[in-house]
Write an enzyme that holds these catalytic residues in place. Structure first.
Site, short mmCIF file in Angstrom:
data_model
loop_
_atom_site.label_atom_id
_atom_site.label_comp_id
_atom_site.label_asym_id
_atom_site.label_seq_id
_atom_site.Cartn_x
_atom_site.Cartn_y
_atom_site.Cartn_z
N SER A 89 -67.32 93.70 -119.70
CA SER A 89 -68.13 92.74 -118.95
C SER A 89 -69.60 92.89 -119.34
O SER A 89 -69.95 92.81 -120.52
CB SER A 89 -67.90 92.95 -117.44
OG SER A 89 -68.47 91.91 -116.69
N ASP A 143 -58.74 85.60 -117.65
CA ASP A 143 -60.15 85.84 -117.32
C ASP A 143 -60.90 84.51 -117.45
O ASP A 143 -61.23 84.06 -118.53
CB ASP A 143 -60.74 86.88 -118.28
CG ASP A 143 -62.18 87.25 -117.94
OD1 ASP A 143 -62.78 86.61 -117.05
OD2 ASP A 143 -62.71 88.17 -118.59
N HIS A 202 -60.61 88.63 -114.62
CA HIS A 202 -61.66 89.43 -115.24
C HIS A 202 -61.48 90.92 -114.96
O HIS A 202 -61.81 91.77 -115.80
CB HIS A 202 -63.02 88.96 -114.72
CG HIS A 202 -64.19 89.60 -115.40
ND1 HIS A 202 -64.41 89.52 -116.76
CD2 HIS A 202 -65.21 90.36 -114.90
CE1 HIS A 202 -65.51 90.19 -117.07
NE2 HIS A 202 -66.01 90.71 -115.97
#
Length: 405
Positions: free
Chosen positions: A165, A334, A367
């Site tokens: 991320s 995601d 995610h």
């Protein structure tokens, strides 16, 4: 520097754990010039390390954290053994990032609220909390601060810089900003720049905090209060984006609470659906430990990240000077940082004829998949680190035991 300890022999250490760990604060007195033109006169970085640095210092791996994480990557906090590192399933003896072979460094970003200098820290010029006056930050600023940490540790080049991320953005920035200081760049569930939708999510979250009556223009510390309502709403919004629709449907569906047992709708605005209860719990918990100014700074740094901006929007040109080998991993569900964004990175690297491995993992978790135990995902990362270890002559692993052969 000692960060792996065993103070309490009554504590059971799980197999594959790095065990009890403690943090170290590293002080930097040289001013740090930031992308904004502002200067941070001095700062501290909170770090943890796992494993042993080899004789030629070639086996170091830097792990960069995501928005609300910290330097506590693996193991059990010596001061609170129930506090397990956020990537403990990834880092440890015999795990994908094997601390029997690699020296792993977790570093807390400046601007954070988990030990490194941030808005809640004391400004030496005023002897008051920095609060709203803390300088604006970018991903590149974090990389420059981390490069100084590498110098402090005597590490000229990392075997790998890795992150998921926001941490993946930092890893990518490392490859661009300090191309000669890393052999491998591992970018997981990340993006070369936020979409308009993602910037919009961040803005809504920030407005929730800024418009909280307890925010006081960012100087809430001086008013002995915390904008908890705003922080809670920001976290609730963020948490929705971290999960896939499939996972939310499976966990909560349309299940409603029925405290009266009547089986009737109650027709009110309080918590009634299970998903509402979950989000409120997550938001309220978050508001008790995370700093609001840190949230504002970090989400803005996310917004600003755009390596292609200075190259007319051409990502390939921005990556022309990178020399690291790459592993890029994405997850099919995601929708925050979609696989298409990871493929943009891969395609830009291929245009430059760089060495890149890409894995798109079919996982239902959204995610948050980069934090979870999907065996295919971990096998990809482990296989990549096995290649790094072989290139560095660090030995091979018996994967069932984690013991070097």
């Amino acid at each position: 520097m000692v960060s792996n300890i065993s103070l309490d022999t009554s504590i059971s250490i799980p197999e594959g754990s790095v065990g009890l760990v403690q943090s170290e604060l590293v002080q930097f007195d040289e001013p740090l010039l930031l992308s904004s033109g502002q200067v941070l006169p001095q700062y501290e970085l909170a770090i943890q390390t796992y494993g042993e640095l080899n004789h030629d210092r070639s086996n170091a791996v830097l792990v960069c954290h995501a928005l609300n994480a910290s330097h506590h990557v693996a193991g059990m906090d010596a001061n609170n053994p129930k506090n397990i590192g956020w990537w403990d399933n990834m880092v440890g003896p015999g795990k994908a990032l094997d601390t029997d072979r690699f020296f792993v460094i977790g570093v807390n970003n400046i601007g954070s609220c988990f030990g490194s200098t941030g808005p809640a820290s004391i400004n030496p010029a005023t002897q008051q909390p920095w609060g709203a006056s803390f300088p604006m930050l970018t991903v590149e600023d974090w990389v420059h601060a981390q490069a100084r940490l590498a110098d402090y540790l005597g590490i000229k080049k990392f075997a790998a810089v890795m992150g998921g991320s926001l941490g993946g953005m930092q890893a990518l920035s490392w490859a661009i900003t300090c191309p000669d200081r890393l052999e491998n760049c591992i970018v997981i569930a990340s993006t070369p720049g936020l979409s308009a939708q993602n910037i919009g999510f961040n803005e809504v979250a920030r407005r929730a905090i800024i418009t909280d009556p307890e925010f006081f223009d960012g100087d809430y510390h001086n008013h002995n209060t915390v904008p908890k309502r705003g922080l809670s709403v920001a976290r609730m919004l963020g948490h929705i984006t971290y999960l896939s629709d499939e996972v939310m449907a499976e966990k909560f569906g349309r299940t409603q609470r029925d405290p009266t047992g009547s089986g009737q709708y109650r027709y009110h605005y309080d918590v009634e659906f299970e998903v509402e209860s979950y989000l409120r719990y997550q938001g309220e918990k978050f508001s008790t430990y995370f700093d609001a100014n840190t949230y504002l700074l970090t989400t803005r740094a996310l917004d600003y990240f755009d390596p292609a901006r200075d190259f007319g929007g051409d990502l390939a040109r921005s990556l022309a000077e990178v020399s690291a080998r790459f592993l890029v991993v994405s997850f099919t569900t995601d929708w925050r940082f979609t696989p298409e964004r990871s493929r943009e990175i891969v395609q830009a690297l291929l245009k430059n004829k760089r060495n890149v491995t890409y894995a798109e993992v079919d996982a239902p978790h959204g995610h948050d998949a980069f934090l979870l135990d999907d065996r295919r995902y971990h096998a990809v990362v482990q296989g990549y680190y096995d290649q790094i270890a072989e290139q560095l002559g660090l030995g091979t692993r018996q994967r069932t035991t984690g013991v070097l052969a």
